[in-house]
Design an enzyme around this catalytic site. Structure first.
Site, PDB file in Angstrom:
ATOM      1  N   ASP A 207       7.488  15.464  26.312  1.00 26.18           N
ATOM      2  CA  ASP A 207       6.328  14.996  27.069  1.00 26.18           C
ATOM      3  C   ASP A 207       6.357  13.482  27.264  1.00 26.18           C
ATOM      4  O   ASP A 207       5.677  12.948  28.133  1.00 26.18           O
ATOM      5  CB  ASP A 207       5.041  15.426  26.349  1.00 26.18           C
ATOM      6  CG  ASP A 207       3.795  15.238  27.193  1.00 26.18           C
ATOM      7  OD1 ASP A 207       3.858  15.524  28.407  1.00 26.18           O
ATOM      8  OD2 ASP A 207       2.766  14.806  26.655  1.00 26.18           O
ATOM      9  N   SER A 231      -0.263  14.073  31.914  1.00 21.88           N
ATOM     10  CA  SER A 231       0.351  15.392  32.107  1.00 21.88           C
ATOM     11  C   SER A 231      -0.717  16.393  32.540  1.00 21.88           C
ATOM     12  O   SER A 231      -1.823  16.417  31.995  1.00 21.88           O
ATOM     13  CB  SER A 231       0.997  15.877  30.804  1.00 21.88           C
ATOM     14  OG  SER A 231       1.917  14.932  30.311  1.00 21.88           O
ATOM     15  N   GLN A 281       7.434  19.710  34.502  1.00 23.84           N
ATOM     16  CA  GLN A 281       6.082  19.227  34.234  1.00 23.84           C
ATOM     17  C   GLN A 281       5.521  18.569  35.488  1.00 23.84           C
ATOM     18  O   GLN A 281       6.206  17.786  36.146  1.00 23.84           O
ATOM     19  CB  GLN A 281       6.071  18.217  33.092  1.00 23.84           C
ATOM     20  CG  GLN A 281       4.680  17.732  32.709  1.00 23.84           C
ATOM     21  CD  GLN A 281       4.710  16.740  31.564  1.00 23.84           C
ATOM     22  OE1 GLN A 281       4.557  15.533  31.780  1.00 23.84           O
ATOM     23  NE2 GLN A 281       4.900  17.231  30.348  1.00 23.84           N
TER      24      GLN A 281
END
Length: 293
Positions: A207, A231, A281
């Site tokens: 991430d 995100s 993502q």
């Protein structure tokens, strides 16, 4: 202090955060780790949600995929409760839904699938040819050399060493814009954990870097004044066992950005060329007028 002699503790802190307290058969609680922006790190909640789900599946089944949505920012001063729904247990696969909850509301919702080790067809895209990690500058060395609160925080608390093939984006943009990047990533100390936690650690680590190709494509960096980055959702597939004690190559790209959102994708390889994971993502990236494109 060199990157081969890391500050003690950051990896152990992450592993401790993954050691959830069991409140019931399908309910768990986890601590949060400090962050500069005052919000719970999304990779932490994603990894903890995966660990919670794993605790409810039959022994011998490992996560092979997850799909999660980041719904609300998390509060660093509040523990996170994880509730797991047992969606299905088949002969080879188990599916689980996990909600990460604070103040009675979900901050992340995730579905994960687990599978027993089984034989089957085998193929994989080859690893790209790039310089090895020993030839590239270390993020740990970079942060240790900068007299700035953010650099000191990441040097003390960052559990991973990152080595970009292209110019890093921590201190400024890459003057040569591109929709692709490659970087090596490895834990700063040996990871003594089972494969379930190794896979959760990869979810935790990735991430940090998934949206960088979007920033690189538009002449942005982590220091772009007024930029807002968050995100939105994350999908991940594990193909083979991973070991965060060893260098992993992230080969990254961004197919699109629009509407204040950008999509990042990555294939992840072990140093010996095995494709171990694929991930994607979408994130919110908003910049003031006149910044980047």
């Amino acid at each position: 202090m060199s990157s081969t002699d890391p500050a003690p503790g950051p990896l152990e802190a992450v592993l401790a955060a993954l050691d959830l307290e069991r409140l019931g058969a399908d309910e768990f609680r986890g601590a949060t780790l400090p962050q500069l922006n005052g919000r719970v790190y999304g990779g932490q909640v994603l990894a903890q949600s995966l660990i919670a789900a794993e605790q409810t599946v039959p022994a011998g089944r490992l996560a092979h995929s997850l799909h999660g949505y980041f719904l609300r920012p998390g509060d660093l001063d509040e523990p996170v409760t994880f509730t797991v729904e047992r969606m299905r247990d088949g002969r080879s696969f188990s599916a689980r839904r996990t909600h990460a909850v604070q103040f009675g509301k979900p901050i992340l919702s995730m579905i994960a699938s687990f599978q027993e080790d089984q034989p089957g067809l085998v193929h994989a895209e080859p690893m790209p040819v790039v310089p090895g990690p020993d030839e590239l500058p270390s993020s740990v060395d970079l942060f240790s050399a900068i007299d700035h609160p953010a650099a000191r925080f990441f040097y003390r608390n960052g559990a991973f060493d990152m080595r970009h093939v292209q110019p890093q984006l921590f201190t400024g943009p890459d003057p040569e814009r591109s929709t692709t990047q490659q970087l090596w990533l490895r834990a700063r100390s040996p990871v003594r954990a089972d494969q379930g936690r190794q896979r959760a650690l990869l979810a935790y680590a990735c991430d940090q870097v998934m949206l960088e190709p979007i920033m690189r494509a538009h002449g942005l960096s982590w220091l772009t004044r007024g930029a807002s980055v968050a995100s939105l959702d994350h999908a991940m597939w594990w193909h083979r066992d991973v070991d965060l004690s060893e260098w992993l190559l992230f080969s990254q790209s961004t197919p699109s950005a629009q509407g204040g959102r950008g999509l990042g994708a990555a294939t992840v390889y072990s140093r010996d060329g095995r494709l171990v994971a694929t991930m994607a993502q979408e994130g919110m990236i908003r910049v003031p007028e006149g910044s980047g494109d």
